[in-house]
Design a protein around this motif. Structure first.
Motif, PDB file in Angstrom:
ATOM      1  N   TYR A 299     -32.575   3.843 -39.514  1.00  0.00           N
ATOM      2  CA  TYR A 299     -32.845   2.449 -39.150  1.00  0.00           C
ATOM      3  C   TYR A 299     -31.750   1.498 -39.615  1.00  0.00           C
ATOM      4  CZ  TYR A 299     -37.664   4.110 -38.506  1.00  0.00           C
ATOM      5  OH  TYR A 299     -38.785   4.785 -38.105  1.00  0.00           O
ATOM      6  N   ARG A 353     -28.134   0.849 -31.738  1.00  0.00           N
ATOM      7  CA  ARG A 353     -28.368   2.103 -31.001  1.00  0.00           C
ATOM      8  C   ARG A 353     -27.061   2.863 -30.779  1.00  0.00           C
ATOM      9  NH1 ARG A 353     -31.043  -1.627 -27.496  1.00  0.00           N
ATOM     10  NH2 ARG A 353     -33.260  -1.810 -28.047  1.00  0.00           N
ATOM     11  N   ARG A 358     -32.027   3.173 -35.083  1.00  0.00           N
ATOM     12  CA  ARG A 358     -33.098   2.431 -34.419  1.00  0.00           C
ATOM     13  C   ARG A 358     -33.203   1.046 -35.046  1.00  0.00           C
ATOM     14  NH1 ARG A 358     -39.427   4.425 -33.980  1.00  0.00           N
ATOM     15  NH2 ARG A 358     -40.128   2.755 -32.572  1.00  0.00           N
ATOM     16  N   THR A 377     -38.406  -2.068 -26.400  1.00  0.00           N
ATOM     17  CA  THR A 377     -39.660  -1.585 -26.973  1.00  0.00           C
ATOM     18  C   THR A 377     -39.439  -0.587 -28.107  1.00  0.00           C
ATOM     19  OG1 THR A 377     -39.801   0.127 -25.263  1.00  0.00           O
ATOM     20  CG2 THR A 377     -40.958  -1.951 -24.852  1.00  0.00           C
ATOM     21  N   ASP A 378     -38.219  -0.076 -28.258  1.00  0.00           N
ATOM     22  CA  ASP A 378     -37.959   0.826 -29.381  1.00  0.00           C
ATOM     23  C   ASP A 378     -37.740   0.069 -30.680  1.00  0.00           C
ATOM     24  OD1 ASP A 378     -35.508  -0.245 -28.446  1.00  0.00           O
ATOM     25  OD2 ASP A 378     -34.396   1.352 -29.445  1.00  0.00           O
ATOM     26  N   HIS A 411     -44.248  -1.467 -28.862  1.00  0.00           N
ATOM     27  CA  HIS A 411     -43.580  -1.442 -30.162  1.00  0.00           C
ATOM     28  C   HIS A 411     -44.384  -0.654 -31.181  1.00  0.00           C
ATOM     29  CE1 HIS A 411     -40.539  -4.448 -29.103  1.00  0.00           C
ATOM     30  NE2 HIS A 411     -41.501  -5.096 -28.459  1.00  0.00           N
ATOM     31  N   GLU A 412     -43.675  -0.115 -32.168  1.00  0.00           N
ATOM     32  CA  GLU A 412     -44.302   0.286 -33.413  1.00  0.00           C
ATOM     33  C   GLU A 412     -44.131  -0.853 -34.400  1.00  0.00           C
ATOM     34  OE1 GLU A 412     -44.306   5.041 -33.841  1.00  0.00           O
ATOM     35  OE2 GLU A 412     -42.313   4.133 -34.054  1.00  0.00           O
ATOM     36  N   ARG A 461     -49.824   3.383 -33.920  1.00  0.00           N
ATOM     37  CA  ARG A 461     -48.501   2.762 -33.763  1.00  0.00           C
ATOM     38  C   ARG A 461     -48.117   1.917 -34.980  1.00  0.00           C
ATOM     39  NH1 ARG A 461     -45.350   4.685 -29.985  1.00  0.00           N
ATOM     40  NH2 ARG A 461     -44.449   2.649 -29.483  1.00  0.00           N
TER      41      ARG A 461
END
Length: 521
Positions: A299, A353, A358, A377-378, A411-412, A461
Motif C-alpha cells: 500500500y 498502481r 494499492r 474502486t480499488d 471499495h474496501e 469488505r
C-alpha cells in the motif's frame, strides 16, 4: 472546533454505540481457557500436560521458520530463565517445542491461522509463516505466566485482516528505536499494519534527494527506512507509508510558498497546495516517484483529508475560482470544483498502481452526490469522519458518503472512527479520546463513527481497524510518554480486531493484559 462541540459529539456517539451494540453481550472466554491478549478463539482441553524443559529446544521444520524460532527461543529464555536453544528438526522430546507449518484443522483458510497442540511436547503449527509467528506469541504469553501448561489444543485466527497502529510522525518526530519498540509491541499483540504519517504541520520526515529543501531537520534516512521495514517483517508487521496530499502539506510548502493555495480575496493557506497549478503536480509526482520504491509493502497512503481546512478555519471551493476553472478545463464543462480534488486522487492512484502498490485515502473529501468523477474502486478508504469538508468539522454528522455506500460502490474500508480509535496528544480534539474500558465494552470494528453498523455481508469488505495516534500539539507529550499512554488502548484494539471471544469484563481483560505483559525482547 470547540472543546464543547467535540465533547458533545463524543457523548452522542457513545450513546449511539451502546444502542448500536443491540444489547447483545460480547462472547466471553470459557473458564479455564489459557489467558492471552488477544484472547483465543478455541480451546479443547485434554491429554498430557506440557512442562517447559530446563534445557528445552525450539525445533523448526523449515528454514523459513529459522528467524522466528530463534527470536522465540531468545524471548522464552529471557521470560522464564530456562536454557532454550533453536535448531532445525522435527522430532522433539518431552519439554521441547516444535515449530512447523501446514493445514490448521477447524480454522478458516488464512495464512495467520495457527494451532497449538499441548502434550509432553508442544507443537506450534501455522497455516503459513505468519500463523507460525503468532503461535509463538501465544505460546510465549502462556509460558511466561507458568511453565507448565495443561494438555489440550488451541485453534486461533483473526477476525479482521488489518489490525493496525498509526503514528503521526509528521507532527512529532519519533526516534527509530521507539518505532522498533512499537513494532515489537505490535508483534506481541498480533497487530500487523504500521501506518506512518510521514508529513504534516511540523515537517516532512523523509530524506529527499530530489527535493532536499523539504526535508525536516528531524527525519528518517533511506537506510533508516530499509532497516525499519526489515525489522518489521520479523514481527509480521507491514509498513504503510503516508505522505498527505493536497492538504496537511505545511512541512513541504514551507519550502515552496509559490505553490500554496490562495483564495480570491488573497488569503494564503499554509497547509494546502494549489491543485489548479501544474507545477504542484510536478512536486507531488517527484515525491511519489522517489519514495514509492523505498517501501516494499502492498500500500501507499495518499492522504486526501481536510483539503479545505486551513488551521481552524473551514473554507469552501467557492473561495478558489481557479480550482473550478481547472476542473472545467480538465474534465469538461459539466465538471464541479470538487472534480479537481477527485481527479487528483485518481492521478495519484495511477502513480501508486504504476509502482505495484494499492492506493489508500481518508474518506472525508468524498461527499454524497458531489462531483462528476468517481474514484477507482480499488482505492481503500480509511473511514474516520461523516462530516467531510467544506463543513463544520464535527466527525459524527454530515454529508460524507457512508461506509455502506462506499462498500456498495466497490471499495474496501478500514474503520478509523474518530471515536474511539483515535488517541490525540494535545490540542482541543484530545477531549475525544475514549477511555479504554468504554472502547472495550461498547465498540467493535463494524461500528462506525456516525453510529452506523455494517451488516455481516458488508463487513466482509471491512479490512479492520486499529489505534490512530495523532500529535496535534507535539509539546504536550514526548514520544516516550505517548508510548506509555497508548498501552491499554492498543491492547483493546488488538482484542477487538483479532475478534471474539472477549476476556469477560474489562477488569478481567486488564488483569489478563497485565499478566501477559509487554514483549520481553
Amino acid at each position: 472546533m470547540s472543546v464543547r462541540a467535540v465533547a458533545s459529539g463524543v457523548a452522542a456517539v457513545l450513546v449511539t454505540a451502546s444502542v448500536g451494540f443491540g444489547g447483545t453481550p460480547a462472547a466471553s472466554a470459557e473458564p479455564g481457557v489459557p489467558r492471552t491478549v488477544p484472547s483465543l478463539k478455541q480451546w479443547q482441553p485434554g491429554g498430557a500436560d506440557f512442562s517447559l524443559g530446563t534445557k528445552a529446544r525450539v525445533l523448526y521444520t523449515q528454514d523459513a521458520l529459522r528467524e522466528t524460532a530463534t527470536d522465540f527461543a531468545a524471548s522464552l529464555q529471557a521470560a522464564t530463565g530456562n536454557d532454550i536453544a533453536a535448531q532445525p528438526g522435527s522430532a522433539g522430546s518431552a519439554g521441547d517445542i516444535v515449530l512447523t507449518t501446514g493445514l490448521v484443522p477447524d480454522a478458516p483458510e488464512m495464512p495467520e491461522a495457527y494451532r497449538i497442540s499441548v502434550a509432553d511436547t508442544m507443537e506450534l503449527r501455522g497455516a503459513d509463516t505468519a500463523g507460525a509467528f503468532y503461535a509463538t506469541r501465544s505460546a510465549l504469553q502462556l509460558l511466561r505466566q507458568r511453565t507448565v501448561i495443561p494438555g489440550g489444543a488451541v485453534t486461533d485466527w483473526p477476525q479482521y485482516r488489518e489490525r493496525s497502529l498509526m503514528l503521526d510522525v509528521g507532527r512529532e518526530f519519533m526516534p527509530v528505536e521507539l518505532l522498533r519498540a512499537q513494532i515489537r509491541r505490535m508483534g506481541h499483540l498480533k497487530l500487523n499494519l504500521l501506518h506512518l504519517h510521514f508529513s504534516d504541520t511540523f515537517g516532512f520526515r523523509l530524506d529527499s534527494d530530489r527535493h532536499p529543501e523539504i526535508t525536516a531537520a528531524q527525519h528518517y534516512t533511506k537506510q533508516d527506512i530499509r532497516e525499519l521495514v526489515d525489522y518489521a517483517a520479523r514481527y509480521q508487521v507491514e509498513i504503510v507509508p503516508e505522505v498527505d496530499f493536497p492538504g496537511h502539506m505545511n512541512g513541504i510548502l514551507a519550502a515552496h510558498p509559490e505553490l500554496k493555495l490562495r483564495s480570491a480575496n488573497g488569503r494564503v493557506s499554509d497547509a494546502a497546495i494549489d491543485i489548479a497549478n501544474p507545477r504542484a503536480y510536478d512536486l507531488m509526482r517527484d515525491i511519489l516517484e522517489e519514495f514509492l520504491p523505498l517501501f516494499p509493502g502492498r500500500y501507499w497512503h495518499l492522504g486526501a483529508d481536510e483539503f479545505l481546512l486551513d488551521g481552524a478555519m473551514v473554507t469552501s471551493y467557492d473561495e478558489y475560482p481557479q480550482i473550478g476553472a481547472y476542473a472545467k478545463a480538465t474534465y469538461g464543462p459539466q465538471a464541479q470544483p470538487v472534480d479537481a480534488f477527485l481527479g487528483l486522487i485518481n492521478w495519484g492512484a495511477d502513480i501508486v498502481r504504476a509502482n505495484g502498490k494499492r492506493p489508500r485515502i481518508w474518506n472525508d473529501g468524498l461527499h454524497t452526490g458531489a462531483g462528476t468523477l468517481t474514484i477507482g474502486t480499488d482505492i481503500v478508504v480509511d473511514y474516520w469522519s461523516r462530516a467531510g469538508i467544506p463543513q463544520l468539522p464535527l466527525p459524527f454528522f454530515g454529508a460524507a458518503r457512508t461506509p455502506a455506500d462506499l462498500i456498495a460502490a466497490g471499495h474496501e474500508v478500514r474503520n478509523a472512527a474518530f471515536t474511539p480509535t483515535y488517541y490525540v496528544a494535545g490540542g482541543p480534539t484530545a477531549v475525544g479520546n475514549v477511555p479504554a474500558p468504554i472502547a472495550y465494552q461498547l465498540w467493535d470494528p463494524a461500528l462506525f463513527v456516525d453510529g452506523s453498523r455494517l451488516s455481516p455481508a458488508q463487513n466482509e469488505r471491512n479490512l479492520g481497524s486499529g489505534l490512530f495516534v495523532w500529535c496535534d500539539d507535539p509539546t504536550v507529550q514526548t514520544p516516550e510518554q505517548i508510548a506509555v499512554s497508548i498501552t491499554m488502548p492498543l491492547r483493546v484494539m488488538a482484542q477487538q480486531t483479532w475478534g471474539p471471544p472477549q476476556a469477560g469484563s474489562y477488569h478481567e481483560f486488564a488483569r489478563r493484559a497485565d499478566a501477559v505483559g509487554e514483549p520481553v525482547l
